[in-house]
Design an enzyme around this catalytic site. Structure first.
Site, short mmCIF file in Angstrom:
data_model
loop_
_atom_site.label_atom_id
_atom_site.label_comp_id
_atom_site.label_asym_id
_atom_site.label_seq_id
_atom_site.Cartn_x
_atom_site.Cartn_y
_atom_site.Cartn_z
N HIS A 17 0.84 -1.21 0.00
CA HIS A 17 0.00 0.00 0.00
C HIS A 17 0.87 1.26 0.00
O HIS A 17 0.62 2.20 -0.76
CB HIS A 17 -0.89 0.05 1.25
CG HIS A 17 -1.95 -1.00 1.31
ND1 HIS A 17 -2.17 -1.73 2.45
CD2 HIS A 17 -2.85 -1.43 0.40
CE1 HIS A 17 -3.18 -2.57 2.24
NE2 HIS A 17 -3.59 -2.40 0.99
N LYS A 41 -15.64 -8.01 3.71
CA LYS A 41 -14.43 -8.33 4.45
C LYS A 41 -14.71 -8.21 5.95
O LYS A 41 -15.55 -7.44 6.37
CB LYS A 41 -13.29 -7.37 4.08
CG LYS A 41 -12.86 -7.49 2.63
CD LYS A 41 -11.72 -6.55 2.33
CE LYS A 41 -11.26 -6.68 0.89
NZ LYS A 41 -10.14 -5.79 0.58
N ARG A 91 -1.46 -6.40 -8.24
CA ARG A 91 -0.42 -7.35 -7.88
C ARG A 91 -0.33 -8.48 -8.89
O ARG A 91 0.75 -8.93 -9.22
CB ARG A 91 -0.70 -7.95 -6.50
CG ARG A 91 -0.63 -6.98 -5.36
CD ARG A 91 -1.06 -7.65 -4.10
NE ARG A 91 -2.39 -8.23 -4.29
CZ ARG A 91 -3.32 -8.30 -3.39
NH1 ARG A 91 -3.11 -7.86 -2.20
NH2 ARG A 91 -4.49 -8.83 -3.66
N SER A 129 -3.17 -7.88 2.49
CA SER A 129 -3.58 -7.70 3.89
C SER A 129 -4.21 -8.97 4.45
O SER A 129 -3.95 -9.35 5.60
CB SER A 129 -4.58 -6.55 4.01
OG SER A 129 -3.95 -5.33 3.72
#
Length: 166
Positions: A17, A41, A91, A129
């Site tokens: 990040h 989430k 990513r 994360s």
């Protein structure tokens, strides 16, 4: 003034990040890091904790970077902030497929706000994360994936939850 928004849950904030924030801040005059809730989430940290975490880590970066909480459609948030750019980090191919679909939907909502994709630094691409939290929950070391103070935050949080569960 060109304003960019970099949205995310940042739960917790990772080195990936921070890489995107540093690089994103170089392509806009002002960068707003939007810390959001995501119903799909299960956050480890409350929104106010994540905002404090992001602000603390951004203090060393400098530049015109703000941190704002939001709980709305990304395009509504971007419009409220006066943004003309949304910055998204990528990513892997799986990220691209999801982000590409989101960018298309966002363009349908407001075609005057452009989405810009930044590839994470090669050394940071595997960091997520979700995986950082999983490693930490099982007692693994996360110091290669998050800033030192964030590693302490995660350990403190997990320690408090383990104590409360007893």
């Amino acid at each position: 003034m060109r304003i960019g928004v970099y949205p995310g849950t940042f739960d917790p904030l990772t080195l990936g990040h921070l890489d995107i924030i540093r690089r994103g801040a170089q392509i806009v005059d002002r960068l707003i890091v939007g810390v959001t809730t995501n119903p799909s989430k299960s956050p480890m940290f409350a929104v106010h904790e994540r905002i404090a975490m992001v602000r603390r880590e951004l203090a060393a970066i400098g530049g015109d970077i703000g941190v704002v909480e939001f709980d709305s459609l990304l395009m509504d948030f971007a419009e409220r902030e006066g943004a003309s750019i949304i910055i998204r980090g990528l990513r892997a191919v799986a990220d691209f497929e999801y982000e590409y679909q989101m960018a298309g939907m966002n363009q349908q909502l407001n075609d005057s706000i452009e989405t810009v994709f930044l590839m994470a630094d090669v050394s940071l691409q595997p960091i997520a994360s979700r995986l950082v939290k999983e490693i930490a929950r099982y007692g693994g070391k996360i110091d290669k994936f998050v800033p030192p103070a964030v590693a302490v935050d995660v350990a403190r949080h997990l320690g408090a939850h383990l104590t409360a569960a007893k």
